[in-house]
Design an enzyme around this catalytic site. Structure first.
Site, PDB file in Angstrom:
ATOM      1  N   ARG A 164       0.741  -1.163  -0.077  1.00 12.50           N
ATOM      2  CA  ARG A 164       0.089   0.239  -0.064  1.00 12.50           C
ATOM      3  C   ARG A 164       0.977   1.202   0.251  1.00 12.50           C
ATOM      4  O   ARG A 164       0.551   2.175   0.719  1.00 12.50           O
ATOM      5  CB  ARG A 164      -1.072   0.033   1.302  1.00 12.50           C
ATOM      6  CG  ARG A 164      -2.079  -1.170   1.248  1.00 12.50           C
ATOM      7  CD  ARG A 164      -2.920  -0.986  -0.077  1.00 12.50           C
ATOM      8  NE  ARG A 164      -3.808  -2.027   0.081  1.00 12.50           N
ATOM      9  CZ  ARG A 164      -3.413  -3.403  -0.157  1.00 12.50           C
ATOM     10  NH1 ARG A 164      -2.451  -3.608  -0.854  1.00 12.50           N
ATOM     11  NH2 ARG A 164      -4.446  -4.219  -0.054  1.00 12.50           N
ATOM     12  N   SER A 238     -11.044  -0.007   3.126  1.00 10.89           N
ATOM     13  CA  SER A 238     -10.308  -0.099   4.155  1.00 10.89           C
ATOM     14  C   SER A 238      -9.695   1.279   4.825  1.00 10.89           C
ATOM     15  O   SER A 238      -9.002   1.810   4.158  1.00 10.89           O
ATOM     16  CB  SER A 238      -9.271  -1.066   4.093  1.00 10.89           C
ATOM     17  OG  SER A 238      -9.653  -2.490   3.785  1.00 10.89           O
ATOM     18  N   GLU A 335      -4.568   3.892   6.117  1.00  7.46           N
ATOM     19  CA  GLU A 335      -4.457   3.751   4.681  1.00  7.46           C
ATOM     20  C   GLU A 335      -5.043   4.810   3.847  1.00  7.46           C
ATOM     21  O   GLU A 335      -4.580   5.360   2.893  1.00  7.46           O
ATOM     22  CB  GLU A 335      -5.189   2.436   4.201  1.00  7.46           C
ATOM     23  CG  GLU A 335      -5.029   2.141   2.551  1.00  7.46           C
ATOM     24  CD  GLU A 335      -5.713   0.730   2.364  1.00  7.46           C
ATOM     25  OE1 GLU A 335      -5.579  -0.087   2.997  1.00  7.46           O
ATOM     26  OE2 GLU A 335      -6.383   0.926   1.290  1.00  7.46           O
TER      27      GLU A 335
END
Ligand SMILES: Cc1cc2nc3c(=O)[nH]c(=O)nc-3n(C[C@H](O)[C@H](O)[C@H](O)COP(=O)(O)OP(=O)(O)OC[C@H]3O[C@@H](n4cnc5c(N)ncnc54)[C@H](O)[C@@H]3O)c2cc1C
Length: 339
Positions: A164, A238, A335
């Site tokens: 990520r 998320s 995130e």
């Protein structure tokens, strides 16, 4: 190209949260982009690049500068040795692009089906799902540098992809604007159905030799239960990254939490599913403070059930992060990009 004023950003994010942009424009080609950047320089205001707005949480204070929404389109297929190079405009919708590759029998993106956002947003956090990451099929990217006015290509190595993460999230690359992404896809690739949920889904449906389309459909159906309906509620998927910790630290935690799951994450490191920490260890699944809540089917997903503010979502996220830290000592990173 039109530069508008006082545009609400709420409608441009999947969280359905956000104040006004002082200036706002849609960029459909390189000329528009150059004009937009020149305007921001003249007005001495910062710029903020937006794709589909599916990975941002924008404050009610809005953005006191120019928001540049990327709408560069176009998909070109080029035969290459052992596969096909696909050049895609940064403003193309990610999932429509994935659907097109599956329709053409080009392998490599089917596990990344159903992810909202644009093609240009995908390399920024090296999107990943169901055992695949964008970096696996990434060839190169064409970027515009607003500091120099230049356009240049960057290789996969130069993008510094990680879990990520990429150079576009860090100081050296944050200012670069992605114009086009090139992927390398195989015509006779192999399907990856090893991820637990996908495997289970196919077994239940008694599909022993799935086609690419069946894998795409499986992923889309599995995802539909993991996230709230974007047409009705706000979310950015998320909210948290899965933490990566030292193996020794993990082994100590097993004394208190013997069922704590983990996955190998490089030498001496393990990745812990943050969903387990928030759900099983901290009991956050389904928790709701006003309209800011934790999705009942997936504790990583924060939801705006109606009129939640960015501050309320952030407060809930901070509370969740603090509880995990208190119970396990693990630091969890966000995130979602908080702006
Ligand atoms: C329901 C749901 C499910 C999701 N599932 C997943 C998932 O499974 N896996 C996953 O990895 N992510 C997932 N996401 C997160 C998100 O969809 C991805 O990160 C997506 O790639 C973001 O793209 P975007 O165009 O919406 O980017 P935006 O949200 O508009 O922007 C995100 C960041 O990228 C920058 N950016 C965007 N476009 C450009 C560009 N052209 N050039 C330079 N910088 C740019 C922005 O400035 C910002 O910092 C999910 C989100 C939602 C809402």
């Amino acid at each position: 190209m039109k530069i508008e004023e006082n545009i609400s950003l709420k409608e441009h994010t999947t969280f359905k949260i956000g104040g006004k942009a002082r200036y706002f424009c849609l960029v459909q080609n390189e000329k528009d982009l150059k004009e937009a950047v020149a305007f921001a320089k003249r007005e001495k205001v910062p710029t903020l690049v937006l794709g589909g707005g599916s990975n941002v949480l924008i404050s009610e204070k809005g953005f006191d500068g120019l928001v540049v929404k990327i709408e560069l389109k176009g998909i070109e297929f080029e035969e290459a040795r052992g596969g096909v190079l696909v050049h895609v405009g940064a403003g193309e919708n990610w999932d429509s692009f994935v659907a097109e590759t599956v329709r053409r029998g080009l392998f490599g993106l089917e596990n990344l089906s159903g992810i909202p956002g644009t093609v240009g947003g995908a390399p920024v956090q090296n999107i990943g799902a169901y055992g695949a990451e964008v970096k696996d099929v990434f060839d190169s990217v064409e970027v515009f540098d607003p500091l120099t006015g230049g356009i240049f290509a960057m290789t996969k190595k130069e993008c510094e992809f990680a879990y990520r993460d990429s150079i576009f999230k860090h100081e050296e690359g944050k200012h670069l604007i992605i114009l086009r992404v090139t992927f390398f896809l195989k015509e006779n690739g192999e399907l990856n159905t090893s991820y637990k949920d996908v495997k289970k889904y196919l077994e239940e449906k008694k599909i022993t030799e799935p086609t690419q389309e069946e894998v795409r459909n499986a992923v889309i159906e599995i995802r539909s239960k993991k996230f709230p309906d974007l047409k009705k509620f706000g979310t950015a998927g998320s909210f948290f990254k899965n933490p990566i910790i030292q193996r020794e630290e993990f082994e100590k935690l097993l004394n208190d939490y013997p069922k704590l799951p983990s996955f190998p994450a490089g030498e001496g490191l393990v990745k812990i599913p943050a969903g387990y920490l928030f759900d099983v260890i901290c009991g956050f699944k389904g928790v709701r403070h006003g309209d800011a809540g934790v999705f009942e089917n997936q504790a990583l997903v924060l939801v705006n059930w109606g009129k939640a503010t960015a501050e309320e979502i952030k407060k809930l996220a901070e509370e969740m992060r603090a509880k995990v830290k208190e119970k396990t000592g693990i630091e969890i990173e966000f995130e979602v990009n908080i702006l």
